[in-house]
Design a protein around this motif. Structure first.
Motif, short mmCIF file in Angstrom:
data_model
loop_
_atom_site.label_atom_id
_atom_site.label_comp_id
_atom_site.label_asym_id
_atom_site.label_seq_id
_atom_site.Cartn_x
_atom_site.Cartn_y
_atom_site.Cartn_z
N LYS A 1 5.41 8.02 -3.50
CA LYS A 1 4.08 7.49 -3.79
C LYS A 1 3.95 7.15 -5.27
O LYS A 1 3.11 6.36 -5.65
CB LYS A 1 3.01 8.52 -3.40
N ASN A 2 4.77 7.77 -6.09
CA ASN A 2 4.79 7.47 -7.52
C ASN A 2 6.22 7.04 -7.87
O ASN A 2 7.01 7.81 -8.39
CB ASN A 2 4.36 8.68 -8.34
N GLU A 3 6.51 5.79 -7.56
CA GLU A 3 7.87 5.27 -7.70
C GLU A 3 8.36 5.30 -9.14
O GLU A 3 9.51 5.63 -9.41
CB GLU A 3 7.93 3.85 -7.15
N ASN B 1 -2.04 -5.75 -5.90
CA ASN B 1 -0.68 -5.35 -5.58
C ASN B 1 -0.41 -4.05 -6.32
O ASN B 1 -0.54 -3.98 -7.55
CB ASN B 1 0.32 -6.43 -6.03
N THR B 2 -0.03 -3.00 -5.60
CA THR B 2 0.16 -1.70 -6.23
C THR B 2 1.30 -1.69 -7.24
O THR B 2 1.41 -0.78 -8.05
CB THR B 2 0.42 -0.60 -5.18
N PRO C 1 0.83 -1.22 0.00
CA PRO C 1 0.00 0.00 0.00
C PRO C 1 0.86 1.25 0.00
O PRO C 1 1.95 1.28 0.57
CB PRO C 1 -0.80 -0.13 1.30
N ARG C 2 0.36 2.31 -0.63
CA ARG C 2 1.08 3.57 -0.71
C ARG C 2 0.58 4.58 0.31
O ARG C 2 1.26 5.57 0.60
CB ARG C 2 0.95 4.15 -2.13
N HIS D 1 -6.85 4.60 -4.80
CA HIS D 1 -5.74 4.44 -3.87
C HIS D 1 -4.59 5.28 -4.40
O HIS D 1 -4.01 4.99 -5.45
CB HIS D 1 -5.33 2.98 -3.75
N THR D 2 -4.27 6.38 -3.70
CA THR D 2 -3.32 7.41 -4.14
C THR D 2 -3.70 7.88 -5.54
O THR D 2 -4.82 8.31 -5.75
CB THR D 2 -1.85 6.92 -4.09
#
Length: 492
Positions: A389-391, A117-118, A56-57, A97-98
């Motif tokens: 949060k935004n890898e 899975n994000t 989760p982010r 989610h984000t």
């Protein structure tokens, strides 16, 4: 119930009769705007909604149906959420989610469970329990549509009749496949109705994008010769329904429709599309007029007009044009809260006009000591903001900056992290990905500074001179002419 706007019998297709201008007012007269009922209209159900988010982010997910429900569901330490709804109307909902979101169907039954899975948000999303078959079908359809749409650009070189036949055939095939699956797996009728709308909106998006991709901006008026039935679907269009916001094909469709009509209208005024600037004020103003004519629902009108206005504010560097477009927006929006937000956002960006100065905000260095921005900008500086949060963006922007650093060592490329300073994720990401610690910093007051700079987590970079004078408040480091732009600043 249907609201019929049919003051003139003029087809929405691009006719050969050049004496009849296609305007947004004609379009408003022709669109059939309605919302459809279903066999279970008015009925509610009780359901337990539960899920697990891997990697989760944030500590929550948001559930929206755009008809009164906006629920924040907290994740526990294992990434699990659970919520019981006793009286809820089945239909499409939006899960957020984000910066990721997806449509899902909440149907009749006891429990719906999902897992994702994000790291592979859409691809990993899977459902069990009530309406699981419907939801797994829905996500498979999304992935299929996403893949198919990527190939449409090459298909747009087909001749108009051939292209429309291809779109119609693909739409019919998907609807047929859906009905076969519905019969086999006993899909709920309401789900089938909603999914047919997804399929149709996606097909219509392809038709709306065709004129621009086939003829190009300069020759957009050649779309006058499109077959008379090319846009015939518009005469029976259902668009003024808030629940459609949960349909993942709806917003892209509306944006395509508005863009197509606005570009055509602007080109018609000039006699050609050559002088139409698709990032400019005139084009964006025309888009607001199109939206105003298409929507009778004030919430939908405000939403889409707000999207266009925000995008213009973020990407323009002319305070007068920003002010003028906000005035146009306020003429058509009746949402006081939205109007206030747009006005404040415009004021923030106008304060960031070239020539103004950035606030000298405090930064954490990697060793946790505090410095300030002016101490780090010793020459021409490029500030790029990022969040863990935004890898994927974080990796992409750092790779691009490293390439530019090698070519232009005289420019200070300064990375500024926007994550919560108490979380430790900035240090962890920097170590994990090998970021340059000497040129990486983190905002001390990330909340207030982010608002002052109108920052979004994933796409903001700035160019500043010593003394923090703003040269460019919103530069695109991935633009193909970025090196020419940077050289121009260096030669000043």
């Amino acid at each position: 119930m249907f609201s019929v706007f049919m003051f003139e019998k003029i087809s929405l297709s691009r006719k050969r009769n050049h004496n009849i201008p296609l305007t947004i007012y004609t379009i408003a007269c022709l669109l059939l705007l309605s919302s459809c009922g279903n066999d279970h209209q008015g009925e509610t159900t009780s359901i337990v909604l539960t899920g697990k988010i891997i990697n989760p982010r944030t500590d929550h997910v948001v559930l929206i149906n755009y008809s009164g429900i906006q629920d924040t569901l907290k994740l526990d330490a294992k990434g699990v959420f659970i919520k019981t709804y006793k009286d809820i109307k089945p239909g499409l909902f939006t899960f957020v989610h984000t910066n990721e979101y997806q449509s899902f169907y909440l149907g009749y039954g006891d429990t719906l469970r999902w897992r994702l899975n994000t790291k592979a948000f859409d691809e990993s999303l899977a459902f069990t329990g009530a309406a699981a078959k419907e939801n797994n079908y829905l996500i498979d359809l999304f992935l299929e549509i996403e893949k198919s749409n990527r190939s449409l650009l090459s298909e747009s070189q087909r001749e108009p009749n051939n292209f429309k036949e291809m779109i119609d055939r693909l739409t019919e095939m998907r609807i047929k496949k859906l009905k076969q699956a519905a019969k086999k797996d006993n899909f709920q009728d309401h789900f089938v109705e909603n999914t047919i709308k997804i399929i149709k909106f996606n097909g219509w998006s392809g038709l709306e994008r065709y004129a621009y991709t086939h003829y190009g901006k300069n020759e957009i008026l050649q779309s006058d010769v499109l077959p008379s039935n090319f846009y015939s679907y518009r005469q029976h269009l259902e668009i003024c329904d808030r629940e459609l916001l949960n349909n993942y094909a709806y917003r892209p469709y509306v944006i395509s429709l508005v863009s197509n009509i606005a570009l055509y209208n602007c080109a018609r005024k000039h006699g050609s599309g050559k002088t139409v600037d698709r990032t400019g004020y005139e084009y964006r103003k025309e888009k607001l007029h199109v939206i105003d004519s298409l929507f009778t629902d004030q919430e939908l009108k405000g939403l889409f007009a707000g999207i266009e206005t925000r995008n213009f504010i973020r990407n323009r560097k002319n305070a007068v044009e920003i002010s003028d477009l906000v005035s146009e927006f306020l003429e058509i929006s009746e949402d006081k809260l939205l109007n206030d937000n747009i006005t404040k956002m415009a004021a923030t960006y106008m304060n960031l006009d070239p020539g103004n100065k950035l606030p000298n905000f405090e930064l954490y260095q990697y060793n946790n000591k505090i410095t300030d921005l002016s101490s780090q900008v010793k020459g021409l500086g490029v500030l790029f903001y990022w969040s863990n949060k935004n890898e994927s963006y974080a990796l992409r922007i750092h790779k691009r900056v490293n390439e530019l650093r090698e070519k232009y060592p005289e420019i200070n490329f300064i990375g500024i992290n926007l994550d919560d300073p108490t979380s430790g994720v900035w240090h962890e990401a920097s170590v994990k990905f090998g970021f340059n610690k000497s040129s990486e910093f983190q905002l001390v007051d990330n909340q207030s500074i982010s608002k002052q700079l109108a920052l979004r987590n994933d796409n903001r970079s700035m160019v500043v001179a010593p003394g923090l004078t703003i040269l460019d408040p919103n530069i695109n480091l991935f633009h193909y002419q970025i090196e020419t732009t940077l050289l121009g600043y260096l030669s000043r």
